[in-house]
Design an enzyme around this catalytic site. Structure first.
Site, PDB file in Angstrom:
ATOM      1  CE1 TYR A  56      44.360  36.857  38.051  1.00 33.14           C
ATOM      2  CE2 TYR A  56      43.493  38.636  39.385  1.00 33.14           C
ATOM      3  CZ  TYR A  56      43.284  37.540  38.583  1.00 33.14           C
ATOM      4  OH  TYR A  56      42.005  37.117  38.303  1.00 33.14           O
ATOM      5  CG  HIS A 130      41.879  31.650  40.143  1.00 35.31           C
ATOM      6  ND1 HIS A 130      43.016  32.417  40.184  1.00 35.31           N
ATOM      7  CD2 HIS A 130      41.133  32.193  39.155  1.00 35.31           C
ATOM      8  CE1 HIS A 130      42.963  33.365  39.264  1.00 35.31           C
ATOM      9  NE2 HIS A 130      41.836  33.248  38.613  1.00 35.31           N
ATOM     10  CB  SER A 209      36.672  39.190  30.777  1.00 33.74           C
ATOM     11  OG  SER A 209      37.968  38.908  31.234  1.00 33.74           O
ATOM     12  N   PRO A 210      33.908  41.583  31.624  1.00 30.72           N
ATOM     13  CG  PRO A 210      33.092  43.321  32.947  1.00 30.72           C
ATOM     14  CD  PRO A 210      34.164  42.276  32.903  1.00 30.72           C
ATOM     15  CG  LEU A 211      34.228  46.313  29.370  1.00 28.37           C
ATOM     16  CD1 LEU A 211      35.129  47.473  29.757  1.00 28.37           C
ATOM     17  CD2 LEU A 211      32.998  46.816  28.620  1.00 28.37           C
ATOM     18  NE  ARG A 213      40.433  37.119  28.643  1.00 29.23           N
ATOM     19  CZ  ARG A 213      40.762  36.877  29.907  1.00 29.23           C
ATOM     20  NH1 ARG A 213      41.476  37.755  30.569  1.00 29.23           N
ATOM     21  NH2 ARG A 213      40.388  35.764  30.506  1.00 29.23           N
ATOM     22  N   GLY A 214      38.457  43.939  26.650  1.00 32.85           N
ATOM     23  CA  GLY A 214      38.645  45.174  25.899  1.00 32.85           C
ATOM     24  C   GLY A 214      38.084  45.159  24.496  1.00 32.85           C
TER      25      GLY A 214
END
Length: 333
Positions: A56, A130, A209-211, A213-214
């Protein structure tokens, strides 16, 4: 905050963790000063499970976290990941031709030393591969990771986006405490055999990313994304898939409004509802969004509400792939 055990251990982790990638990587311009405020606020809210990775920002995110960890190490259960490497020193997103994956034993031991130094810590609580390197037997990768446990550099081991077979083969070498995989209202590929296998081995599932990615939040607008935002490259945010997802979003917003919660809280509550062994790690670099997300642990969804969500997902199935074709080749190896 609500706390859940990590896998078959006595480690108590906040049911809602903090994904730190976006603070340094992938989602447009960054602001370290604001991100550090978010990290401190996370501690105030009882969010003790932090997730990063060496790729990252090509180490930048681990360095960012080190600024808070130096005074608060004992308050944080720290997870990081290894494996993605850059052909050059320029950090790009993980589906870029500038990256390649290396799960070789030699690189495992090289990567952990670099992460420990950047993070400024003596031990990493949870160390993930990863991805699973298709060119390296998983037994070799996990064998090298197990050496790190014996050396006291790592406490627990995890895999990210691993197949059912890889999970089994890895556990035959050393206990794996967590599988990190994308999981949300729009991404449900782990349901069924993979999640069943995770539970057979008494592991935790750590959804990133439970949302989506927004996408399943009230504040998300595709047109407002920075030109360099990684999400612009993903199928899910383009064409007919985007149309489908915006219609789904509208229906979810209506359901959340009826319940007097935000859509993000609805989406996170749905993930949390999938089991006490599920530890989602939504990311944010905004204190307001962090506080909003944290309140999701208080949301109770009735069976009727869960059934309504299921019907909506069935009505709008054309969500699109979560990565491009190249990146998908490294998923579920």
């Amino acid at each position: 905050m609500v706390y859940r055990n990590l896998g078959n251990t006595n480690e108590r982790l906040s049911a809602l963790g903090l994904g730190c990638m976006g603070m340094s990587f992938a989602y447009g311009p960054t602001n370290d000063k604001e991100s550090i405020k978010v990290l401190h606020k996370a501690l105030d809210l009882g969010i003790n499970f932090w997730d990063t990775a060496d790729m990252y920002g090509n180490g930048a995110n681990e360095l960012l976290l080190s600024q808070v960890l130096k005074e608060h190490r004992e308050e944080v259960f720290l997870a990081t990941k290894f494996g993605f490497r850059f052909h050059s020193n320029k950090a790009t997103v993980s589906n870029s031709p500038n990256t390649f994956f290396d799960g070789s034993p030699g690189y495992v031991k090289q990567a952990v030393e670099a992460s420990l130094q950047r993070l400024g810590v003596d031990v990493i609580d949870l160390y993930y591969a990863h991805r699973v390197d298709p060119q390296v037997p998983i037994e070799d990768t996990v064998g090298a990771m197990a050496d790190l446990v014996r050396e006291g550099k790592v406490r627990y081991l995890g895999l990210s986006e691993a197949s059912l077979e890889s999970i089994r083969r890895a556990n035959a070498v050393h206990p794996i405490s967590a599988l990190q995989s994308e999981y949300s209202l729009l991404t449900r590929g782990v349901e069924g055999d993979i999640l069943d296998t995770v539970r057979d081995y008494k592991m935790s599932l750590v959804p990133y990313s439970p949302l989506a990615r927004g996408l399943v939040t009230d504040t998300f607008k595709v047109d407002a994304l920075d030109g360099n935002d990684y999400r612009r490259t993903l199928p899910r945010y383009q064409g007919e898939h985007l149309d489908n997802n915006l219609h789904l979003k509208s229906e979810l917003q209506a359901l959340a409004s009826q319940k007097r919660i935000t859509m993000a809280q609805l989406a996170l509550a749905w993930v949390l509802n999938q089991g006490d062994d599920v530890l989602p790690i939504p990311g944010t670099r905004n204190i307001d969004r962090l506080e909003e997300n944290a309140k999701a642990v208080e949301v109770v969804l009735s069976q009727e509400e869960l059934d309504s969500i299921t019907l909506l997902l069935e009505r709008y199935p054309n969500v699109g792939e979560r990565y491009n074709e190249r990146a998908m080749r490294l998923v579920n190896n």
